[in-house]
Design a protein around this motif. Structure first.
Motif, PDB file in Angstrom:
ATOM      1  N   PHE A 176       0.846  -1.191   0.000  1.00  0.00           N
ATOM      2  CA  PHE A 176       0.000   0.000   0.000  1.00  0.00           C
ATOM      3  C   PHE A 176       0.873   1.228   0.000  1.00  0.00           C
ATOM      4  O   PHE A 176       1.967   1.214   0.553  1.00  0.00           O
ATOM      5  N   LEU A 177       0.378   2.261  -0.606  1.00  0.00           N
ATOM      6  CA  LEU A 177       1.090   3.529  -0.568  1.00  0.00           C
ATOM      7  C   LEU A 177       0.217   4.558   0.129  1.00  0.00           C
ATOM      8  O   LEU A 177      -0.941   4.755  -0.267  1.00  0.00           O
ATOM      9  N   VAL A 178       0.751   5.195   1.151  1.00  0.00           N
ATOM     10  CA  VAL A 178       0.008   6.251   1.827  1.00  0.00           C
ATOM     11  C   VAL A 178       0.874   7.502   1.873  1.00  0.00           C
ATOM     12  O   VAL A 178       2.102   7.420   1.815  1.00  0.00           O
ATOM     13  N   VAL A 179       0.244   8.646   1.939  1.00  0.00           N
ATOM     14  CA  VAL A 179       0.992   9.897   1.935  1.00  0.00           C
ATOM     15  C   VAL A 179       0.634  10.701   3.184  1.00  0.00           C
ATOM     16  O   VAL A 179      -0.527  10.841   3.525  1.00  0.00           O
ATOM     17  N   ASP A 180       1.672  11.184   3.853  1.00  0.00           N
ATOM     18  CA  ASP A 180       1.467  11.978   5.060  1.00  0.00           C
ATOM     19  C   ASP A 180       2.541  13.057   5.122  1.00  0.00           C
ATOM     20  O   ASP A 180       3.037  13.463   4.071  1.00  0.00           O
ATOM     21  N   LYS A 181       2.890  13.503   6.351  1.00  0.00           N
ATOM     22  CA  LYS A 181       3.922  14.529   6.496  1.00  0.00           C
ATOM     23  C   LYS A 181       5.109  13.979   7.263  1.00  0.00           C
ATOM     24  O   LYS A 181       4.948  13.193   8.191  1.00  0.00           O
ATOM     25  N   GLY A 195       7.262  18.269   8.088  1.00  0.00           N
ATOM     26  CA  GLY A 195       5.978  18.655   7.497  1.00  0.00           C
ATOM     27  C   GLY A 195       5.933  18.525   5.986  1.00  0.00           C
ATOM     28  O   GLY A 195       4.869  18.632   5.381  1.00  0.00           O
ATOM     29  N   ASP A 196       7.087  18.278   5.375  1.00  0.00           N
ATOM     30  CA  ASP A 196       7.106  18.057   3.926  1.00  0.00           C
ATOM     31  C   ASP A 196       6.374  16.742   3.602  1.00  0.00           C
ATOM     32  O   ASP A 196       6.210  15.884   4.468  1.00  0.00           O
ATOM     33  N   PRO A 197       5.958  16.572   2.345  1.00  0.00           N
ATOM     34  CA  PRO A 197       5.225  15.365   1.969  1.00  0.00           C
ATOM     35  C   PRO A 197       6.015  14.090   2.248  1.00  0.00           C
ATOM     36  O   PRO A 197       7.242  14.073   2.095  1.00  0.00           O
ATOM     37  N   PRO A 199       5.628  10.281   1.187  1.00  0.00           N
ATOM     38  CA  PRO A 199       5.097   9.066   0.574  1.00  0.00           C
ATOM     39  C   PRO A 199       5.713   7.847   1.269  1.00  0.00           C
ATOM     40  O   PRO A 199       6.923   7.798   1.459  1.00  0.00           O
ATOM     41  N   LEU A 201       5.617   3.550   1.501  1.00  0.00           N
ATOM     42  CA  LEU A 201       5.179   2.270   0.968  1.00  0.00           C
ATOM     43  C   LEU A 201       5.166   1.245   2.090  1.00  0.00           C
ATOM     44  O   LEU A 201       6.171   1.030   2.753  1.00  0.00           O
ATOM     45  N   TYR A 222      10.177  12.778  -1.457  1.00  0.00           N
ATOM     46  CA  TYR A 222       9.092  13.004  -2.429  1.00  0.00           C
ATOM     47  C   TYR A 222       9.579  13.593  -3.747  1.00  0.00           C
ATOM     48  O   TYR A 222       8.959  13.358  -4.789  1.00  0.00           O
ATOM     49  N   SER A 225      11.203  10.659  -5.954  1.00  0.00           N
ATOM     50  CA  SER A 225      10.465   9.441  -6.270  1.00  0.00           C
ATOM     51  C   SER A 225       9.258   9.694  -7.157  1.00  0.00           C
ATOM     52  O   SER A 225       8.337  10.398  -6.798  1.00  0.00           O
ATOM     53  N   PHE A 227       6.596   7.325  -9.153  1.00  0.00           N
ATOM     54  CA  PHE A 227       6.188   5.933  -9.164  1.00  0.00           C
ATOM     55  C   PHE A 227       5.519   5.587 -10.479  1.00  0.00           C
ATOM     56  O   PHE A 227       4.616   6.290 -10.931  1.00  0.00           O
TER      57      PHE A 227
END
Lengths: 235, 235
Positions: A176-181, A195-197, A199, A201, A222, A225, A227
DNA sequence: CAGTGGTCTAGACCACGGC
DNA sequence: CCGTGGTCTAGACCACTGG
């Protein structure tokens, strides 16, 4: 290596070596059958494999055509036994940040189908491409499956070690790929800001007998990469 | 619908209806062959399709077992003809933000293999799941392929329209996922903050005759979107 | 070594594309 | 209508798993 895989590899190299481009027409199926002395089904399997890899397209009634969707350096989300291969043109290196035996956390226990009393190898690595930080990998290997792991092994490809030295066979994986900070520590390692993005896995790997043996989280830089998303044909 | 697809659908429904769980054993290949009155190869094709969808695993020498990696609401990156299907349990809606005919920008022209003098339908939509903003989709359709498009069509599923009314056949697509930061306008639409993570899916869709007809960028709400990554078996 | 999946083939017949 | 891919089958033989 199986016949259909060899043929696929051969065709892929042919495309590469003759630097064929998007839209270029390949020989007919029949010609491949004759050339490789294989059955039609075998050739179709090879071609379908390449189609799922995104490097050709079989157009019903018309022919077989080259595709070149990827640029260098894309991370291929479909063949995830490590991304070493995808970066083969680049210099990949890594720094081992931690390696120790721990008891599984709730999250790890749940994903490896064990209890929090069970032990795992915890391995944390920072991976670089061409000296630039690419990702932080935190990986948990079941001690009951991989009894021994040291810095030497962990600095190289752990998966290769499992296959070659322990004779373990890989089965499949959940991903799964999720995106947070990013948090402060992650930001520092990746040379980014808090606080930057972020990503990330999330992977669970299973052996061929369906035993989960590894759970890992990989946080990517980020900007480094991109994808590549496979478009699976319903073969 | 083809035989192997029908069988796959049938098996998938069987798993669903009997609420089979991870690790449950399915009937042997031979039994499927007898039950569906099909050849072994056809059954294998059905099973491999389901294996690539992540809902079962064929273990050599042992049997066929159920997998259930996905939770509801995951966005499946592999079958990307719109994600309507993946959210079928949810209420999906959308708000049309713009629809007009424009000349292609450099970026669009490059990806659709046209010049900047060519015209495209520009469609911008905000898509919601259960009233929550999920993503902003900016899509460019070649006017030479789709002469007419209006708000009514754009508010529903454009892809379904192409297939049913214009009799166009989808071929394949290129897809990439990149992560960056939201700008002010995007943040407002998604009810997030400027600079928050910005997962963006970049797609180019081709007809079955290899003509590109659509180029789109979809910016997701990072908290709402978990991407399921297919693990393609080398069938 | 019995049970079960995996590879590969030859070939009949179907379906799409383009001249 | 012809050329080219696509679906499906029957069956021989191989390879892995587990008692």
């Amino acid at each position: 290596m199986l016949k259909y895989q060899k043929i696929a590899k051969h065709i892929e190299e042919y495309i590469e070596q003759n630097s064929l481009k998007q839209g270029d027409k390949l020989p007919r199926l029949e010609e491949f059958v004759a050339y490789f002395d294989a059955g039609k089904s075998t050739i179709r399997r090879s071609l379908s494999l390449l189609e799922n890899k995104g490097i050709l397209y079989q157009q019903h009634g018309s022919g077989i055509f080259v595709r070149t969707p990827k640029e260098r350096g894309y991370i291929d989300l479909s063949f995830n036994r490590g991304f070493a291969y995808e970066f083969s043109d680049y210099e990949l290196s890594n720094k081992l940040l931690a390696i120790e035996i721990r008891e599984a956390t709730d999250e790890v226990a749940k994903n490896l189908n064990i209890t929090t009393a069970d032990k795992v190898h915890y391995v944390k690595r920072l991976i670089f491409v061409d000296k630039q930080p690419l990702c932080i990998e935190e990986s948990h290997y079941l001690v009951s499956v991989i009894p021994y792991l040291d810095a030497g092994i962990a600095s190289a490809s752990i998966f290769a070690h499992l296959q070659q030295n322990l004779n373990l066979k890989f089965g499949f994986s959940d991903a799964f790929l999720v995106v947070d900070k990013l948090n402060k520590e992650e930001a520092k390692l990746l040379e980014l800001k808090t606080g930057d993005p972020r990503p990330c896995l999330i992977n669970t790997f299973y052996l061929s007998d369906r035993t989960p043996f590894n759970y890992s989280n990989t946080v990517f830089h980020y900007q480094q990469s991109k994808f590549f998303v496979p478009v699976v044909k319903n073969l």
